[in-house]
Motif scaffolding. Sequence first.
Motif, PDB file in Angstrom:
ATOM      1  N   LEU A 145      -0.671   5.157   5.120  1.00 41.99           N
ATOM      2  CA  LEU A 145      -1.533   5.634   4.049  1.00 41.99           C
ATOM      3  C   LEU A 145      -2.150   4.451   3.312  1.00 41.99           C
ATOM      4  N   PRO A 146      -3.480   4.287   3.344  1.00 39.23           N
ATOM      5  CA  PRO A 146      -4.096   3.191   2.586  1.00 39.23           C
ATOM      6  C   PRO A 146      -4.012   3.461   1.088  1.00 39.23           C
ATOM      7  N   VAL A 147      -3.585   2.445   0.326  1.00 34.21           N
ATOM      8  CA  VAL A 147      -3.479   2.590  -1.125  1.00 34.21           C
ATOM      9  C   VAL A 147      -4.313   1.542  -1.873  1.00 34.21           C
ATOM     10  N   VAL A 148      -4.667   0.460  -1.189  1.00 38.18           N
ATOM     11  CA  VAL A 148      -5.542  -0.580  -1.745  1.00 38.18           C
ATOM     12  C   VAL A 148      -6.454  -1.050  -0.631  1.00 38.18           C
ATOM     13  N   SER A 149      -7.746  -1.232  -0.931  1.00 38.40           N
ATOM     14  CA  SER A 149      -8.675  -1.644   0.125  1.00 38.40           C
ATOM     15  C   SER A 149      -9.973  -2.144  -0.491  1.00 38.40           C
ATOM     16  N   SER A 153     -11.674   4.447  -2.475  1.00 35.65           N
ATOM     17  CA  SER A 153     -11.970   5.869  -2.568  1.00 35.65           C
ATOM     18  C   SER A 153     -11.198   6.419  -3.767  1.00 35.65           C
ATOM     19  N   GLU A 154     -11.166   7.713  -3.924  1.00 35.76           N
ATOM     20  CA  GLU A 154     -10.552   8.318  -5.109  1.00 35.76           C
ATOM     21  C   GLU A 154      -9.087   7.918  -5.285  1.00 35.76           C
ATOM     22  N   ASN A 155      -8.340   7.831  -4.188  1.00 28.57           N
ATOM     23  CA  ASN A 155      -6.918   7.515  -4.255  1.00 28.57           C
ATOM     24  C   ASN A 155      -6.580   6.149  -3.678  1.00 28.57           C
ATOM     25  N   VAL A 156      -7.595   5.298  -3.517  1.00 29.46           N
ATOM     26  CA  VAL A 156      -7.408   3.958  -2.956  1.00 29.46           C
ATOM     27  C   VAL A 156      -8.008   2.949  -3.925  1.00 29.46           C
ATOM     28  N   ALA A 157      -7.166   2.040  -4.432  1.00 30.86           N
ATOM     29  CA  ALA A 157      -7.635   1.035  -5.384  1.00 30.86           C
ATOM     30  C   ALA A 157      -8.546   0.028  -4.697  1.00 30.86           C
ATOM     31  N   TYR A 158      -9.554  -0.434  -5.417  1.00 29.87           N
ATOM     32  CA  TYR A 158     -10.490  -1.428  -4.888  1.00 29.87           C
ATOM     33  C   TYR A 158      -9.941  -2.836  -5.078  1.00 29.87           C
ATOM     34  N   ILE A 159     -10.254  -3.721  -4.122  1.00 31.27           N
ATOM     35  CA  ILE A 159      -9.864  -5.116  -4.250  1.00 31.27           C
ATOM     36  C   ILE A 159     -10.994  -6.005  -3.757  1.00 31.27           C
ATOM     37  N   ASN A 160     -11.205  -7.135  -4.459  1.00 33.40           N
ATOM     38  CA  ASN A 160     -12.244  -8.098  -4.078  1.00 33.40           C
ATOM     39  C   ASN A 160     -11.736  -9.036  -2.983  1.00 33.40           C
ATOM     40  N   GLN A 161     -11.390  -8.459  -1.860  1.00 37.18           N
ATOM     41  CA  GLN A 161     -10.950  -9.228  -0.696  1.00 37.18           C
ATOM     42  C   GLN A 161     -10.909  -8.273   0.495  1.00 37.18           C
ATOM     43  N   ASP A 162     -11.060  -8.836   1.691  1.00 38.65           N
ATOM     44  CA  ASP A 162     -11.060  -8.030   2.915  1.00 38.65           C
ATOM     45  C   ASP A 162      -9.621  -7.734   3.313  1.00 38.65           C
ATOM     46  N   VAL A 163      -9.014  -6.808   2.574  1.00 35.93           N
ATOM     47  CA  VAL A 163      -7.586  -6.498   2.691  1.00 35.93           C
ATOM     48  C   VAL A 163      -7.406  -4.990   2.611  1.00 35.93           C
ATOM     49  N   THR A 164      -6.468  -4.458   3.387  1.00 34.92           N
ATOM     50  CA  THR A 164      -6.018  -3.079   3.199  1.00 34.92           C
ATOM     51  C   THR A 164      -4.499  -3.059   3.155  1.00 34.92           C
ATOM     52  N   ILE A 165      -3.952  -2.414   2.118  1.00 34.39           N
ATOM     53  CA  ILE A 165      -2.510  -2.239   1.984  1.00 34.39           C
ATOM     54  C   ILE A 165      -2.165  -0.793   2.318  1.00 34.39           C
ATOM     55  N   TYR A 166      -1.222  -0.628   3.247  1.00 37.37           N
ATOM     56  CA  TYR A 166      -0.763   0.699   3.648  1.00 37.37           C
ATOM     57  C   TYR A 166       0.696   0.886   3.215  1.00 37.37           C
ATOM     58  N   MET A 167       1.042   2.127   2.853  1.00 39.82           N
ATOM     59  CA  MET A 167       2.427   2.517   2.608  1.00 39.82           C
ATOM     60  C   MET A 167       2.806   3.584   3.630  1.00 39.82           C
ATOM     61  N   SER A 168       4.081   3.582   4.050  1.00 42.82           N
ATOM     62  CA  SER A 168       4.508   4.551   5.058  1.00 42.82           C
ATOM     63  C   SER A 168       5.974   4.914   4.899  1.00 42.82           C
ATOM     64  N   ARG A 226      11.035   3.159   5.001  1.00 43.42           N
ATOM     65  CA  ARG A 226       9.847   3.031   4.152  1.00 43.42           C
ATOM     66  C   ARG A 226       9.389   1.583   4.239  1.00 43.42           C
ATOM     67  N   PHE A 227       8.091   1.386   4.484  1.00 45.66           N
ATOM     68  CA  PHE A 227       7.591   0.013   4.596  1.00 45.66           C
ATOM     69  C   PHE A 227       6.166  -0.084   4.080  1.00 45.66           C
ATOM     70  N   LEU A 228       5.754  -1.323   3.867  1.00 50.37           N
ATOM     71  CA  LEU A 228       4.408  -1.664   3.430  1.00 50.37           C
ATOM     72  C   LEU A 228       3.791  -2.549   4.509  1.00 50.37           C
ATOM     73  N   LEU A 229       2.546  -2.279   4.867  1.00 52.00           N
ATOM     74  CA  LEU A 229       1.821  -3.074   5.859  1.00 52.00           C
ATOM     75  C   LEU A 229       0.512  -3.525   5.267  1.00 52.00           C
ATOM     76  N   ILE A 230       0.213  -4.813   5.391  1.00 52.91           N
ATOM     77  CA  ILE A 230      -1.048  -5.367   4.897  1.00 52.91           C
ATOM     78  C   ILE A 230      -1.862  -5.882   6.086  1.00 52.91           C
ATOM     79  N   ASP A 231      -3.093  -5.403   6.199  1.00 55.64           N
ATOM     80  CA  ASP A 231      -4.072  -5.885   7.173  1.00 55.64           C
ATOM     81  C   ASP A 231      -5.004  -6.817   6.402  1.00 55.64           C
TER      82      ASP A 231
END
Length: 233
Positions: A145-149, A153-168, A226-231
């Motif tokens: 589940l993307p939570v930062v990118s 989007s409505e449920n995904v926080a914006y970040i000034n970097q080419d990054v996506t944080i996922y929770m699972s 439960r883990f966090l993955l960052i692309d």
Amino acid sequence: MIKVYPKESRFSRDHGWLQSNFSFSFADFYDPDNLQFGSLRVFNDDFVRPSQGFGKHPHEEMEIVSIVLDGELKHEDSEGNSAVTTFGGIQRMSAGTGIYHSEFNPSSTQEVNFFQLWFLPNKKGVEPEYQKTTYEPSKMKNNLLPVVSSQASENVAYINQDVTIYMSDLNTGKELTHTQEAGRKMFLFVIEGDVTLNDNIHLSKRDSARMTDETSVVIQANSDARFLLIDLV
């Protein structure tokens, strides 16, 4: 290449009111060979006792993400923002040209555990900005589940970097595959349980892995995990 960092490799500091665990050089912990991983500069796993916290202090030119795992975290800053976040919530702050903020545990009875991540921004000189978003934890079930990118989007926080944080949350025996473009990096942190990467690399609770020159990774749950993955770049 996948390099595993056992939880014991982190630098830990017990201040009484605060138990911190640093995955990278931070504060009084300095390791010239462990300053950052791509644009990821800080990954702290913090436990703050009730009615305690970090007083007002400055930041600049950094993207700061706080992810609450348990308890409550209150944010206040010099721009007039104030919010309390619990599990299922994300705090994102673009420090930009400069901002003062504080973070503390507003509960008088319960400890708060949260991750704080710092990323180098993809551009400097932006106006300071604070954002709080929420996601639905049930959507983490056997899903990335993307939570930062950078694609908010409505449920995904914006970040000034080419990054996506996922929770699972991955059930025992289930697996997920994440694929990315060549030249990118992946950072995986196990919050609970244990997983196997690509059939042969085992990670337990609070272990992490840094992946380079890998276009995909298969994550298998050996127990409910439960883990966090960052692309990231």
